[in-house]
Design an enzyme around this catalytic site. Sequence first.
Site, mmCIF file in Angstrom:
data_model
loop_
_atom_site.group_PDB
_atom_site.id
_atom_site.type_symbol
_atom_site.label_atom_id
_atom_site.label_comp_id
_atom_site.label_asym_id
_atom_site.label_seq_id
_atom_site.Cartn_x
_atom_site.Cartn_y
_atom_site.Cartn_z
ATOM 1 N N CYS A 149 -0.258 6.157 9.460
ATOM 2 C CA CYS A 149 -0.672 4.831 8.991
ATOM 3 C C CYS A 149 -1.912 5.028 8.130
ATOM 4 O O CYS A 149 -2.036 6.032 7.432
ATOM 5 C CB CYS A 149 -0.937 3.886 10.160
ATOM 6 S SG CYS A 149 -2.254 4.415 11.271
ATOM 7 N N ARG A 194 0.834 -1.203 0.000
ATOM 8 C CA ARG A 194 0.000 0.000 0.000
ATOM 9 C C ARG A 194 0.869 1.253 0.000
ATOM 10 O O ARG A 194 0.583 2.225 -0.692
ATOM 11 C CB ARG A 194 -0.943 -0.004 1.199
ATOM 12 C CG ARG A 194 -2.073 -1.019 1.073
ATOM 13 C CD ARG A 194 -2.821 -1.210 2.374
ATOM 14 N NE ARG A 194 -3.363 0.030 2.911
ATOM 15 C CZ ARG A 194 -3.849 0.162 4.140
ATOM 16 N NH1 ARG A 194 -3.847 -0.882 4.972
ATOM 17 N NH2 ARG A 194 -4.333 1.316 4.550
#
Length: 285
Positions: free
Chosen positions: A239, A180
């Site tokens: 995050c 990601r």
Amino acid sequence: MAYDAVFVSTAWLAERLDAPDIVVVDGSWYLPAQNRDAAAEYAERRIPGAVRFDIDAVKDSASDLPHMLPRPEAFAAAVGALGIGDGMRIVVYDGPGLFSAPRVRWTFKTCGARDVVILEGGFAAWEKENRPIEHGAPRARAARSFTARLDHSAVATADDVARALDAGSAQIIDARPADRFRGEAAEPRPGVRSGHMPGALNVQATALVADGRFKDAPALAAAFADAGTDLDRPVITSCGSGVTAAILATALETIGKPVRALYDGSWSEWGASDRPIATGPAKPR
């Protein structure tokens, strides 16, 4: 800060379950892909006397971002209703051992709680050791007064992150999975682009944890160093939505390298905005 100032053992807690100044908090929260229901698990079994703190319920209701830090007055009302008051020692745990508990601890500390620790190994360790488990309806605790004081310095905004990247005044460390981060896998939230902030580094939160506990201090330090982190320079953690960023922050705290701040909006905010993104491996500035 020493490891034992952040964590307490299951044996330590078992000896103090009935202490009036200790409150146990189930802070479990799961990603949809984990296919677990935190509320149902708490209702079914929990550490005796534990109350449940839900980051999706106690949040900034004015924001459309997930589980953003609540306003102090809302936090005070919510935790006071759970029977958590000033001067209490708060012991947080989660189901897997070390996933959402660091975020809950960060929330409590950022909102003014002074004595908050994480149960080492979490509920998984407690259950494995055949320690007492409470079933049925949770015991109600008497409401208490909690004085909330927001530590603004612990919370980074998108503008703070952009300034840090531009000036090189802090390292941005992203806890998301590498695919990601590199932009090779789609983000789980609709409308959020793949990739990372230009200049950010990537330390996957999962690389720091084994069997529901942090790896030893040399392994933690090595994971950050291998990603290009200078442990003597300021750090802002990030995050997907501010949960695993707290794992990074807690890991650094235990090896004596406390972070400057946690980016609360994290990639859910940055990736959905028109701010610049990069793909591929990290390219520190």
